[in-house]
Structure formats: C-alpha cells, structure tokens
Design a protein around this motif. Structure first.
Motif, PDB file in Angstrom:
ATOM      1  N   ARG A   1       0.757  -1.139   0.010  1.00 48.21           N
ATOM      2  CA  ARG A   1       0.028   0.078   0.063  1.00 48.21           C
ATOM      3  C   ARG A   1       0.916   1.254   0.126  1.00 48.21           C
ATOM      4  O   ARG A   1       0.331   2.390  -0.100  1.00 48.21           O
ATOM      5  N   ASN A   2       2.181   1.106   0.250  1.00 47.85           N
ATOM      6  CA  ASN A   2       3.189   2.361   0.500  1.00 47.85           C
ATOM      7  C   ASN A   2       2.543   3.022   1.583  1.00 47.85           C
ATOM      8  O   ASN A   2       2.621   4.310   1.388  1.00 47.85           O
ATOM      9  N   GLU A   3       2.106   2.559   2.556  1.00 46.94           N
ATOM     10  CA  GLU A   3       1.702   3.361   3.766  1.00 46.94           C
ATOM     11  C   GLU A   3       2.149   2.773   5.262  1.00 46.94           C
ATOM     12  O   GLU A   3       2.169   1.516   5.243  1.00 46.94           O
ATOM     13  N   VAL A   4       2.415   3.664   6.089  1.00 44.60           N
ATOM     14  CA  VAL A   4       2.667   3.129   7.374  1.00 44.60           C
ATOM     15  C   VAL A   4       1.480   2.704   8.203  1.00 44.60           C
ATOM     16  O   VAL A   4       0.502   3.297   8.288  1.00 44.60           O
ATOM     17  N   MET A   5       1.663   1.217   8.747  1.00 46.41           N
ATOM     18  CA  MET A   5       0.589   0.732   9.370  1.00 46.41           C
ATOM     19  C   MET A   5       0.830   1.109  10.839  1.00 46.41           C
ATOM     20  O   MET A   5       2.064   0.685  11.320  1.00 46.41           O
ATOM     21  N   ARG A   6      -0.182   1.600  11.537  1.00 42.65           N
ATOM     22  CA  ARG A   6       0.322   1.832  13.105  1.00 42.65           C
ATOM     23  C   ARG A   6      -0.771   0.984  14.077  1.00 42.65           C
ATOM     24  O   ARG A   6      -2.198   0.935  13.713  1.00 42.65           O
ATOM     25  N   LEU A   7      -0.155   0.468  15.317  1.00 41.40           N
ATOM     26  CA  LEU A   7      -1.140  -0.306  16.104  1.00 41.40           C
ATOM     27  C   LEU A   7      -0.591   0.307  17.383  1.00 41.40           C
ATOM     28  O   LEU A   7       0.586   0.796  17.491  1.00 41.40           O
ATOM     29  N   THR A   8      -1.831   0.684  18.248  1.00 39.87           N
ATOM     30  CA  THR A   8      -1.604   1.414  19.619  1.00 39.87           C
ATOM     31  C   THR A   8      -2.232   0.600  20.672  1.00 39.87           C
ATOM     32  O   THR A   8      -3.123  -0.059  20.547  1.00 39.87           O
ATOM     33  N   LEU A   9      -0.968   0.320  21.648  1.00 43.44           N
ATOM     34  CA  LEU A   9      -1.494  -0.570  22.670  1.00 43.44           C
ATOM     35  C   LEU A   9      -1.466   0.131  24.086  1.00 43.44           C
ATOM     36  O   LEU A   9      -0.674   1.194  24.174  1.00 43.44           O
ATOM     37  N   SER A  10      -2.389   0.118  24.881  1.00 43.06           N
ATOM     38  CA  SER A  10      -2.385   0.719  26.084  1.00 43.06           C
ATOM     39  C   SER A  10      -1.391  -0.076  26.814  1.00 43.06           C
ATOM     40  O   SER A  10      -0.961  -1.102  26.795  1.00 43.06           O
ATOM     41  N   MET A  11      -1.048   0.518  28.179  1.00 48.53           N
ATOM     42  CA  MET A  11       0.056  -0.171  29.078  1.00 48.53           C
ATOM     43  C   MET A  11      -0.338  -1.443  29.375  1.00 48.53           C
ATOM     44  O   MET A  11       0.537  -2.406  29.515  1.00 48.53           O
ATOM     45  N   ALA A  12      -1.674  -1.493  29.704  1.00 52.58           N
ATOM     46  CA  ALA A  12      -2.379  -2.899  30.330  1.00 52.58           C
ATOM     47  C   ALA A  12      -2.065  -3.856  28.992  1.00 52.58           C
ATOM     48  O   ALA A  12      -1.968  -4.954  29.587  1.00 52.58           O
ATOM     49  N   GLN A  13      -2.574  -3.422  27.766  1.00 49.31           N
ATOM     50  CA  GLN A  13      -2.424  -4.344  26.614  1.00 49.31           C
ATOM     51  C   GLN A  13      -1.076  -5.022  26.516  1.00 49.31           C
ATOM     52  O   GLN A  13      -0.638  -6.150  26.391  1.00 49.31           O
ATOM     53  N   LEU A  14       0.004  -3.890  26.642  1.00 48.64           N
ATOM     54  CA  LEU A  14       1.261  -4.382  26.513  1.00 48.64           C
ATOM     55  C   LEU A  14       1.859  -5.320  27.700  1.00 48.64           C
ATOM     56  O   LEU A  14       2.483  -6.191  27.634  1.00 48.64           O
ATOM     57  N   ARG A  15       1.438  -5.121  28.820  1.00 52.37           N
ATOM     58  CA  ARG A  15       1.664  -6.041  30.059  1.00 52.37           C
ATOM     59  C   ARG A  15       1.033  -7.257  29.782  1.00 52.37           C
ATOM     60  O   ARG A  15       1.649  -8.506  30.008  1.00 52.37           O
ATOM     61  N   ASP A  16      -0.145  -7.289  29.182  1.00 50.61           N
ATOM     62  CA  ASP A  16      -0.666  -8.588  28.888  1.00 50.61           C
ATOM     63  C   ASP A  16       0.279  -9.433  27.851  1.00 50.61           C
ATOM     64  O   ASP A  16       0.280 -10.502  27.805  1.00 50.61           O
ATOM     65  N   LEU A  17       0.509  -8.771  26.821  1.00 55.59           N
ATOM     66  CA  LEU A  17       1.357  -9.253  25.669  1.00 55.59           C
ATOM     67  C   LEU A  17       2.664  -9.737  26.149  1.00 55.59           C
ATOM     68  O   LEU A  17       3.019 -10.970  25.873  1.00 55.59           O
ATOM     69  N   ALA A  18       3.267  -9.275  27.005  1.00 54.02           N
ATOM     70  CA  ALA A  18       4.659  -9.492  27.732  1.00 54.02           C
ATOM     71  C   ALA A  18       4.228 -10.757  28.513  1.00 54.02           C
ATOM     72  O   ALA A  18       4.959 -12.003  28.491  1.00 54.02           O
ATOM     73  N   ALA A  19       3.186 -10.855  29.241  1.00 54.66           N
ATOM     74  CA  ALA A  19       2.747 -12.156  30.108  1.00 54.66           C
ATOM     75  C   ALA A  19       2.689 -13.253  29.141  1.00 54.66           C
ATOM     76  O   ALA A  19       2.921 -14.427  29.512  1.00 54.66           O
ATOM     77  N   ALA A  20       1.747 -12.997  28.112  1.00 50.83           N
ATOM     78  CA  ALA A  20       1.357 -14.092  27.125  1.00 50.83           C
ATOM     79  C   ALA A  20       2.506 -14.675  26.334  1.00 50.83           C
ATOM     80  O   ALA A  20       2.355 -16.022  26.031  1.00 50.83           O
ATOM     81  N   LEU A  21       3.585 -14.040  26.293  1.00 51.05           N
ATOM     82  CA  LEU A  21       4.831 -14.639  25.561  1.00 51.05           C
ATOM     83  C   LEU A  21       5.250 -15.919  26.268  1.00 51.05           C
ATOM     84  O   LEU A  21       6.000 -16.865  25.743  1.00 51.05           O
ATOM     85  N   ASP A  22       5.168 -16.099  27.454  1.00 51.29           N
ATOM     86  CA  ASP A  22       5.600 -17.075  28.342  1.00 51.29           C
ATOM     87  C   ASP A  22       4.609 -18.087  29.132  1.00 51.29           C
ATOM     88  O   ASP A  22       4.708 -18.916  30.013  1.00 51.29           O
ATOM     89  N   LEU A  23       3.107 -18.011  28.521  1.00 52.97           N
ATOM     90  CA  LEU A  23       2.226 -18.709  29.158  1.00 52.97           C
ATOM     91  C   LEU A  23       1.689 -19.693  28.004  1.00 52.97           C
ATOM     92  O   LEU A  23       1.699 -19.201  26.718  1.00 52.97           O
ATOM     93  N   PRO A  24       1.147 -20.841  28.426  1.00 52.69           N
ATOM     94  CA  PRO A  24       0.494 -21.991  27.519  1.00 52.69           C
ATOM     95  C   PRO A  24      -0.513 -21.519  26.982  1.00 52.69           C
ATOM     96  O   PRO A  24      -1.312 -20.361  27.680  1.00 52.69           O
ATOM     97  N   GLU A  25      -1.176 -22.006  25.877  1.00 53.20           N
ATOM     98  CA  GLU A  25      -2.580 -21.868  25.383  1.00 53.20           C
ATOM     99  C   GLU A  25      -3.453 -21.769  26.538  1.00 53.20           C
ATOM    100  O   GLU A  25      -3.570 -22.455  27.503  1.00 53.20           O
ATOM    101  N   GLY A  26      -4.463 -20.836  26.395  1.00 50.65           N
ATOM    102  CA  GLY A  26      -5.427 -20.483  27.240  1.00 50.65           C
ATOM    103  C   GLY A  26      -5.909 -19.266  27.474  1.00 50.65           C
ATOM    104  O   GLY A  26      -5.769 -18.376  26.739  1.00 50.65           O
ATOM    105  N   SER A  27      -7.086 -18.995  28.397  1.00 44.02           N
ATOM    106  CA  SER A  27      -7.651 -17.605  28.596  1.00 44.02           C
ATOM    107  C   SER A  27      -7.209 -16.923  29.931  1.00 44.02           C
ATOM    108  O   SER A  27      -7.186 -17.900  31.038  1.00 44.02           O
TER     109      SER A  27
END
Length: 80
Positions: free
Chosen positions: A45-71
């Motif tokens: 597309r020749n355009e920059v795609m941007r994703l914005t995460l809240s600090m809570a979402q970032l914290r959840d993402l960091a934790a998810a990288l070390d956890l097994p499948e689940g909710s």
C-alpha cells in the motif's frame, strides 16, 4: 538488529530484520507515558500501518509470551 533512542516524550526502538532472503520492513516501537505504538511500512500500500497498545495491553502481551494456550486475566498483587 535494533536501535534505541530516547526522545523528549518517548523511547523509540527500531527493529531491523536481518533474518534471510525474505526481509520484512523495519518495525518502529514508540513507548510514551500512557501508550505504546508499533509502526511498519506496508510496501503493498506504500503506507505506514500503526497499532496502539495501552500499557495494560502491553503488560498482557509480555505475560502471554511466556504462558501456554488458554484464557487469562492478570491482576495486580493485592487488588481485585
């Protein structure tokens, strides 16, 4: 490879793909006080795609990288 720069209002990290024959565009991560943005050029597309995460979402993402499948729901120690 990556670079780190400290700007006035954000820390900027750029991830540079050096992996192989099918390289991806650089990813720029800007950590502000309240949010983190990730940006990457979409060459189709020749355009920059941007994703914005809240600090809570970032914290959840960091934790998810070390956890097994689940909710999961993370809570702060001592809080409901």
């Amino acid at each position: 490879m990556f670079t780190i720069e400290h700007d006035f209002d954000a820390t900027v990290i750029t991830l540079i793909d050096e992996g192989g024959p099918h390289l991806h565009e650089d990813v720029t991560i800007c950590a502000f006080e309240e949010v983190v943005t990730l940006e990457q050029l979409d060459p189709r597309r020749n355009e920059v795609m941007r994703l914005t995460l809240s600090m809570a979402q970032l914290r959840d993402l960091a934790a998810a990288l070390d956890l097994p499948e689940g909710s999961y729901r993370l809570t702060r120690s001592g809080q409901d």
